[in-house]
Design an enzyme around this catalytic site. Structure first.
Site: not given
Ligand SMILES: NC(=O)c1ccc[n+]([C@@H]2O[C@H](COP(=O)([O-])OP(=O)(O)OC[C@H]3O[C@@H](n4cnc5c(N)ncnc54)[C@H](OP(=O)(O)O)[C@@H]3O)[C@@H](O)[C@H]2O)c1
Length: 252
Positions: A154, A158
């Site tokens: 990860y 990133k």
């Molecule tokens: N949550 C945190 O604390 C946090 C912190 C820092 C940064 N971020 C960043 O914020 C962004 C959003 O994260 P989140 O927390 O919203 O994650 P999440 O709730 O796990 O959602 C991930 C999304 O990515 C899609 N995805 C994952 N694998 C995929 C694949 N193989 N093909 C197509 N789509 C895919 C999933 O859709 P499907 O499963 O339907 O494909 C889902 O819509 C990410 O870039 C993450 O790195 C998150």
């Protein structure tokens, strides 16, 4: 007419961003493996459209075919601006590197780094041909700038995304285009990605207890609050600082 392509719209931050874009009269193309019926319903109630394209971003051929269709649809005379928001990502595999499999490493880098590189390239290619103002935003993470035990994949993906984005920004500036590309760091949010993180053993992720505490102590930001800050930045394109690393921590 403005269009936004958003990856990861089935849940989490991507879904919250798509919802707010629709509310700002922007047509949204959502890309994920699973559909999000709420976004379709929301679009039905408003003057804009939401279209879902099922695509596994780990599969290059699927991505290429999907973006051919998407780009043909949105780069047209009536469109005045295009957004591309790469939010889809995975935190897995969380483990020390000797326990990683080839398949897991490959899928991780494909989803988190290669997919946003390909989508950016495919969209900017169309932008170049059409002269359409295009704004790209890649969702980053603080993990890019610090080493976290168990998060080597990860952190690497990133960090790669950050350097890629800032290099594209430099190119667009020197080419004199009107395109802009930025990074947005949402910090810790209460999404399923955090659930995945809390589910890991301490042997694989030394800080797991700390992350369980974040949840218990309500320290995870609400994804809708984070999405609102991000969308407020996007809808004022003249104010966007090309190549900038926007962080939620500077706002809330
Ligand atoms: N949550 C945190 O604390 C946090 C912190 C820092 C940064 N971020 C960043 O914020 C962004 C959003 O994260 P989140 O927390 O919203 O994650 P999440 O709730 O796990 O959602 C991930 C999304 O990515 C899609 N995805 C994952 N694998 C995929 C694949 N193989 N093909 C197509 N789509 C895919 C999933 O859709 P499907 O499963 O339907 O494909 C889902 O819509 C990410 O870039 C993450 O790195 C998150």
């Amino acid at each position: 007419m403005k269009y936004a392509i958003v990856t990861g719209t089935s849940k989490g931050l991507g879904a919250a961003i798509a919802e707010l874009l629709l509310k700002n009269d922007i047509h949204v193309i959502g890309i994920a493996r699973h559909v999000n019926k709420q976004l379709s319903q929301l679009a039905d109630q408003s003057k804009v459209t939401y279209q879902h394209f099922s695509c596994d971003l780990a599969d290059v051929d699927q991505l290429d075919r999907t973006f051919e269709k998407v780009n043909d649809q949105i780069f047209k005379k009536e469109t005045s601006r295009v957004y591309l928001i790469n939010s889809a990502a995975t935190v897995n595999p969380i483990d020390t590197v000797a326990n990683h499999t080839i398949e897991a490493i490959q899928a991780h880098m494909q989803i988190n780094l290669i997919a946003p590189m390909l989508t950016t390239s495919l969209v900017l290619k169309k932008a170049k041909q059409s002269g359409m103002e295009t704004i790209v935003a890649n969702i980053s993470s603080g993990a890019a700038d610090r080493s976290t035990y168990g998060w080597s994949a990860y952190g690497a993906s990133k960090a790669g995304l950050n350097r890629y984005t800032q290099t594209v920004a430099l190119e667009e500036e020197q080419l004199g285009t009107s395109n802009k590309i930025i990074l947005f760091d949402p910090s810790i949010m209460d999404t399923e990605m955090q659930r995945d993180i809390r589910a890991v053993d301490q042997e694989a992720f030394q800080e797991v207890e700390q992350f369980k505490q974040y949840k218990k102590q309500n320290k995870l930001r609400d994804k809708s609050v984070v999405a609102q800050v991000f969308v407020n930045i996007l809808v004022e394109p003249a104010e966007i600082n090309n190549g900038h690393y926007y962080s939620i921590k500077d706002y809330v």
